[in-house]
Write a protein that holds these residues in place. Structure first.
Motif, PDB file in Angstrom:
ATOM      1  N   ASP B 166       0.867  -1.182   0.000  1.00  0.00           N
ATOM      2  CA  ASP B 166       0.000   0.000   0.000  1.00  0.00           C
ATOM      3  C   ASP B 166       0.905   1.233   0.000  1.00  0.00           C
ATOM      4  OD1 ASP B 166      -1.590   2.140   0.592  1.00  0.00           O
ATOM      5  OD2 ASP B 166      -2.504   1.254   2.389  1.00  0.00           O
ATOM      6  N   PRO B 167       0.927   2.013  -1.073  1.00  0.00           N
ATOM      7  CA  PRO B 167       1.855   3.159  -1.132  1.00  0.00           C
ATOM      8  C   PRO B 167       1.665   4.157   0.005  1.00  0.00           C
ATOM      9  CG  PRO B 167       0.921   2.723  -3.293  1.00  0.00           C
ATOM     10  CD  PRO B 167       0.171   1.851  -2.321  1.00  0.00           C
ATOM     11  N   SER B 168       0.464   4.228   0.571  1.00  0.00           N
ATOM     12  CA  SER B 168       0.247   5.184   1.654  1.00  0.00           C
ATOM     13  C   SER B 168       0.937   4.741   2.945  1.00  0.00           C
ATOM     14  CB  SER B 168      -1.244   5.384   1.908  1.00  0.00           C
ATOM     15  OG  SER B 168      -1.809   4.225   2.496  1.00  0.00           O
ATOM     16  N   ARG B 169       1.499   3.530   2.966  1.00  0.00           N
ATOM     17  CA  ARG B 169       2.215   3.024   4.139  1.00  0.00           C
ATOM     18  C   ARG B 169       3.721   2.935   3.871  1.00  0.00           C
ATOM     19  NH1 ARG B 169      -0.949   0.860   8.051  1.00  0.00           N
ATOM     20  NH2 ARG B 169       0.486  -0.787   8.682  1.00  0.00           N
ATOM     21  N   VAL B 170       4.156   3.651   2.833  1.00  0.00           N
ATOM     22  CA  VAL B 170       5.581   3.637   2.462  1.00  0.00           C
ATOM     23  C   VAL B 170       6.065   5.076   2.310  1.00  0.00           C
ATOM     24  CG1 VAL B 170       7.263   2.913   0.721  1.00  0.00           C
ATOM     25  CG2 VAL B 170       5.276   1.455   1.216  1.00  0.00           C
ATOM     26  N   LEU B 171       7.153   5.400   2.980  1.00  0.00           N
ATOM     27  CA  LEU B 171       7.763   6.728   2.831  1.00  0.00           C
ATOM     28  C   LEU B 171       9.114   6.558   2.136  1.00  0.00           C
ATOM     29  CD1 LEU B 171       7.832   9.604   5.422  1.00  0.00           C
ATOM     30  CD2 LEU B 171       9.820   9.120   4.020  1.00  0.00           C
ATOM     31  N   ILE B 172       9.259   7.202   1.000  1.00  0.00           N
ATOM     32  CA  ILE B 172      10.528   7.160   0.260  1.00  0.00           C
ATOM     33  C   ILE B 172      11.274   8.461   0.540  1.00  0.00           C
ATOM     34  CG2 ILE B 172      11.598   6.983  -2.015  1.00  0.00           C
ATOM     35  CD1 ILE B 172       9.263   5.286  -2.918  1.00  0.00           C
ATOM     36  N   ASP B 173      12.436   8.316   1.159  1.00  0.00           N
ATOM     37  CA  ASP B 173      13.110   9.477   1.740  1.00  0.00           C
ATOM     38  C   ASP B 173      14.241  10.008   0.853  1.00  0.00           C
ATOM     39  OD1 ASP B 173      13.507  11.425   3.622  1.00  0.00           O
ATOM     40  OD2 ASP B 173      13.600  10.028   5.297  1.00  0.00           O
ATOM     41  N   HIS B 174      14.719  11.164   1.287  1.00  0.00           N
ATOM     42  CA  HIS B 174      15.825  11.870   0.622  1.00  0.00           C
ATOM     43  C   HIS B 174      15.463  12.261  -0.812  1.00  0.00           C
ATOM     44  CE1 HIS B 174      17.676  10.175   4.084  1.00  0.00           C
ATOM     45  NE2 HIS B 174      18.072   9.048   3.548  1.00  0.00           N
ATOM     46  N   CYS B 175      14.195  12.600  -1.044  1.00  0.00           N
ATOM     47  CA  CYS B 175      13.791  13.045  -2.381  1.00  0.00           C
ATOM     48  C   CYS B 175      14.396  14.420  -2.678  1.00  0.00           C
ATOM     49  CB  CYS B 175      12.270  13.165  -2.475  1.00  0.00           C
ATOM     50  SG  CYS B 175      11.419  11.569  -2.435  1.00  0.00           S
ATOM     51  N   GLU B 176      14.704  14.634  -3.934  1.00  0.00           N
ATOM     52  CA  GLU B 176      15.154  15.954  -4.392  1.00  0.00           C
ATOM     53  C   GLU B 176      14.391  16.327  -5.657  1.00  0.00           C
ATOM     54  OE1 GLU B 176      19.425  16.908  -3.952  1.00  0.00           O
ATOM     55  OE2 GLU B 176      19.637  14.883  -3.161  1.00  0.00           O
ATOM     56  N   GLU B 177      14.810  17.381  -6.295  1.00  0.00           N
ATOM     57  CA  GLU B 177      14.036  17.948  -7.404  1.00  0.00           C
ATOM     58  C   GLU B 177      13.779  16.941  -8.529  1.00  0.00           C
ATOM     59  OE1 GLU B 177      16.618  19.387  -5.938  1.00  0.00           O
ATOM     60  OE2 GLU B 177      16.217  21.520  -5.565  1.00  0.00           O
ATOM     61  N   HIS B 178      14.720  16.042  -8.752  1.00  0.00           N
ATOM     62  CA  HIS B 178      14.579  15.114  -9.880  1.00  0.00           C
ATOM     63  C   HIS B 178      13.886  13.810  -9.502  1.00  0.00           C
ATOM     64  CE1 HIS B 178      18.124  14.154  -7.675  1.00  0.00           C
ATOM     65  NE2 HIS B 178      18.685  13.375  -8.552  1.00  0.00           N
ATOM     66  N   THR B 179      13.528  13.630  -8.226  1.00  0.00           N
ATOM     67  CA  THR B 179      12.896  12.361  -7.835  1.00  0.00           C
ATOM     68  C   THR B 179      11.555  12.540  -7.129  1.00  0.00           C
ATOM     69  OG1 THR B 179      14.180  12.363  -5.775  1.00  0.00           O
ATOM     70  CG2 THR B 179      15.093  11.117  -7.642  1.00  0.00           C
ATOM     71  N   ILE B 180      11.273  13.723  -6.611  1.00  0.00           N
ATOM     72  CA  ILE B 180      10.060  13.868  -5.792  1.00  0.00           C
ATOM     73  C   ILE B 180       8.794  13.631  -6.625  1.00  0.00           C
ATOM     74  CG2 ILE B 180       9.986  16.404  -6.062  1.00  0.00           C
ATOM     75  CD1 ILE B 180       8.864  16.480  -3.172  1.00  0.00           C
ATOM     76  N   ARG B 181       8.814  14.042  -7.887  1.00  0.00           N
ATOM     77  CA  ARG B 181       7.605  13.873  -8.691  1.00  0.00           C
ATOM     78  C   ARG B 181       7.272  12.387  -8.882  1.00  0.00           C
ATOM     79  NH1 ARG B 181       5.011  16.960 -12.762  1.00  0.00           N
ATOM     80  NH2 ARG B 181       6.716  18.444 -12.834  1.00  0.00           N
ATOM     81  N   MET B 182       8.276  11.590  -9.212  1.00  0.00           N
ATOM     82  CA  MET B 182       7.982  10.166  -9.469  1.00  0.00           C
ATOM     83  C   MET B 182       7.488   9.472  -8.198  1.00  0.00           C
ATOM     84  SD  MET B 182      11.600   8.061  -9.941  1.00  0.00           S
ATOM     85  CE  MET B 182      12.819   9.200 -10.582  1.00  0.00           C
ATOM     86  N   VAL B 183       8.005   9.899  -7.043  1.00  0.00           N
ATOM     87  CA  VAL B 183       7.583   9.288  -5.782  1.00  0.00           C
ATOM     88  C   VAL B 183       6.134   9.650  -5.463  1.00  0.00           C
ATOM     89  CG1 VAL B 183       7.950   9.386  -3.275  1.00  0.00           C
ATOM     90  CG2 VAL B 183       9.908   9.114  -4.821  1.00  0.00           C
ATOM     91  N   LYS B 184       5.803  10.926  -5.583  1.00  0.00           N
ATOM     92  CA  LYS B 184       4.443  11.356  -5.244  1.00  0.00           C
ATOM     93  C   LYS B 184       3.431  10.851  -6.273  1.00  0.00           C
ATOM     94  CE  LYS B 184       3.361  14.848  -2.845  1.00  0.00           C
ATOM     95  NZ  LYS B 184       2.992  16.210  -2.403  1.00  0.00           N
ATOM     96  N   GLU B 185       3.803  10.862  -7.533  1.00  0.00           N
ATOM     97  CA  GLU B 185       2.857  10.388  -8.551  1.00  0.00           C
ATOM     98  C   GLU B 185       2.560   8.900  -8.394  1.00  0.00           C
ATOM     99  OE1 GLU B 185       3.425  13.610 -12.181  1.00  0.00           O
ATOM    100  OE2 GLU B 185       4.261  11.594 -12.426  1.00  0.00           O
ATOM    101  N   ALA B 186       3.500   8.147  -7.819  1.00  0.00           N
ATOM    102  CA  ALA B 186       3.256   6.716  -7.586  1.00  0.00           C
ATOM    103  C   ALA B 186       2.454   6.487  -6.308  1.00  0.00           C
ATOM    104  CB  ALA B 186       4.591   5.966  -7.524  1.00  0.00           C
ATOM    105  N   GLY B 187       2.116   7.566  -5.584  1.00  0.00           N
ATOM    106  CA  GLY B 187       1.258   7.446  -4.407  1.00  0.00           C
ATOM    107  C   GLY B 187       1.971   7.265  -3.090  1.00  0.00           C
ATOM    108  N   PHE B 188       3.314   7.294  -3.111  1.00  0.00           N
ATOM    109  CA  PHE B 188       4.072   7.116  -1.874  1.00  0.00           C
ATOM    110  C   PHE B 188       4.203   8.450  -1.140  1.00  0.00           C
ATOM    111  CE2 PHE B 188       5.736   3.953  -4.911  1.00  0.00           C
ATOM    112  CZ  PHE B 188       5.431   2.797  -4.213  1.00  0.00           C
ATOM    113  N   TRP B 189       4.556   8.370   0.135  1.00  0.00           N
ATOM    114  CA  TRP B 189       4.971   9.550   0.878  1.00  0.00           C
ATOM    115  C   TRP B 189       6.391   9.909   0.437  1.00  0.00           C
ATOM    116  CZ3 TRP B 189       2.788  12.351   5.136  1.00  0.00           C
ATOM    117  CH2 TRP B 189       1.482  11.963   5.461  1.00  0.00           C
ATOM    118  N   ALA B 190       6.664  11.209   0.409  1.00  0.00           N
ATOM    119  CA  ALA B 190       7.996  11.675   0.009  1.00  0.00           C
ATOM    120  C   ALA B 190       8.671  12.365   1.184  1.00  0.00           C
ATOM    121  CB  ALA B 190       7.883  12.644  -1.168  1.00  0.00           C
ATOM    122  N   GLY B 191       9.869  11.923   1.497  1.00  0.00           N
ATOM    123  CA  GLY B 191      10.663  12.602   2.519  1.00  0.00           C
ATOM    124  C   GLY B 191      11.686  13.506   1.847  1.00  0.00           C
TER     125      GLY B 191
END
Lengths: 89, 286
Positions: B166-191
């Motif tokens: 369940d993407p809402s139970r996963v936080l993908i951390d250390h996002c930056e300008e080139h990765t935050i979009r793909m993380v959020k669009e996939a439904g995950f939390w972004a750190g």
């Protein structure tokens, strides 16, 4: 070695204390972070200008001139950047 | 202002840091398992897991700070698959503890085949011990030139698990300008980690919030034994305030978002706060 105008003869003849690889080891990450800061600032400015529909003032132009100095093939970049950002006359 | 620090390595910090954080409004911290700066033996991991889940909560409690932690073998020590198997056999017992929020910070470091194998094993572990819903997962993405590819690989591997994740139970951390979009669009939390030189700065973190929204984002300093400072979280809050972001937005980002994500674990007791933005009082009436 490119030497700034006015540098002493001693500075011209002595080898720099850091080799090129060492310079990159010590300062690449810092420069990378500085480049990202500038890129993000320009993005921030563009978003604000897009919203307001106006260019704030000539500081963007001065920054663009600085960026051209950073990417040209000439040395002595720090002095030239300082001069570009200095009040003349 | 109340703050939940969603990612900090307090085993590397002094007790004075706990005091400073408490004075700055930190009410809870979440501490993922990570690398000690050198590769450890399996026996050392057993001690480390006790330190995280038993000793650090006591140190934090002296200042009224709630301490929660995560269990895993970090990706920097994942090359030895035999050792990984041995260390990971310790983890299920710890995941039963109420102050252990889940599996993390797993992820990739150099994007190697063995790192990917150990990542998949950790995700499966989170599923296997979770019952109807998998345990919360906290994910480290690689640094610098390896970040984009590593983040892409992580998202692809998570998708291999299909509806078990369940993407809402996963936080993908250390996002930056080139990765935050793909993380959020996939439904995950972004750190986003404010760790100048190698990750984000306060200014860039606030930029990303303005561009990608304040939902499903957490900001941390990942303070550890490197050149870091837990109060970079607060510097980021100051940057947001300086730009005029409302008090309710600040509470959302720095308290309520972590409370919402971590609150999916029944042991996490800090609830989101309700804040109403009052009109500014004229200066002469203050």
């Amino acid at each position: 070695m490119t030497t700034a105008p006015g540098a002493t003869d001693n500075a011209k003849s002595s080898a720099p204390p850091l080799g090129d690889v060492k310079v990159l080891e010590l300062y690449f990450l810092k420069a990378r972070a500085a480049a990202l800061d500038i890129a993000a600032m320009l993005d921030r400015l563009s978003r604000a200008e897009e919203f307001s529909g106006v260019h704030a003032d000539d500081r963007r132009d001065r920054l663009q001139a600085v960026l051209r100095i950073l990417t040209d093939s000439e040395g002595d970049k720090a002095r030239r950047v300082q001069e570009t950002l200095s009040v003349k006359g | 202002m109340f703050v939940i620090d969603p990612h900090v390595h307090m085993v590397s910090r002094t007790t004075a840091d706990y005091e400073h954080m408490a004075m700055a409004g930190v009410v809870a911290v979440s501490e993922p398992a990570f690398w000690a700066g050198f590769d450890r033996t399996p026996a050392a991991f057993a001690d480390y897991y006790r330190q995280l889940s038993e000793f650090e909560p006591q140190r934090a409690a002296q200042f009224g700070v709630a301490h929660y932690c995560w269990m895993c073998l970090n990706p920097k020590e994942a090359e030895d698959l035999g050792k990984a198997r041995e260390v990971m056999s310790l983890i299920p017992e710890y995941l039963k503890r109420p102050n252990v929020l889940g599996v993390g910070e797993i992820g990739l470091h150099k994007n190697t085949a063995n790192e990917m194998e150990v990542f998949r094993r950790h995700v499966q572990l989170a599923i296997d011990v979770g019952g109807a819903r998998h345990r919360l997962i906290l994910i480290h993405t690689p640094h610098l030139e390896d970040k984009w590819r590593g983040t892409r690989l992580i998202i692809d591997m998570l998708k291999e698990f299909g509806s078990a994740i369940d993407p809402s139970r996963v936080l993908i951390d250390h996002c930056e300008e080139h990765t935050i979009r793909m993380v959020k669009e996939a439904g995950f939390w972004a750190g986003m980690t404010v760790y100048p030189t190698t990750k984000a700065t306060p200014e860039r973190a606030v930029d990303m919030i303005e561009q990608y929204g304040a939902d499903r984002v957490c900001i941390n300093a990942a303070a550890d034994w490197g050149i870091s400072d837990p109060l970079w979280v607060h510097r980021t809050m100051l940057e947001a305030r300086r730009r005029g972001h409302s008090r309710s937005t600040l509470i959302k980002i720095f308290h309520n978002n972590p409370a919402q994500f971590f609150g999916q674990h029944p042991g996490f007791t800090h609830k989101p706060l309700e804040v109403t933005d009052q009109p500014q009082m004229p200066i002469e009436l203050r």
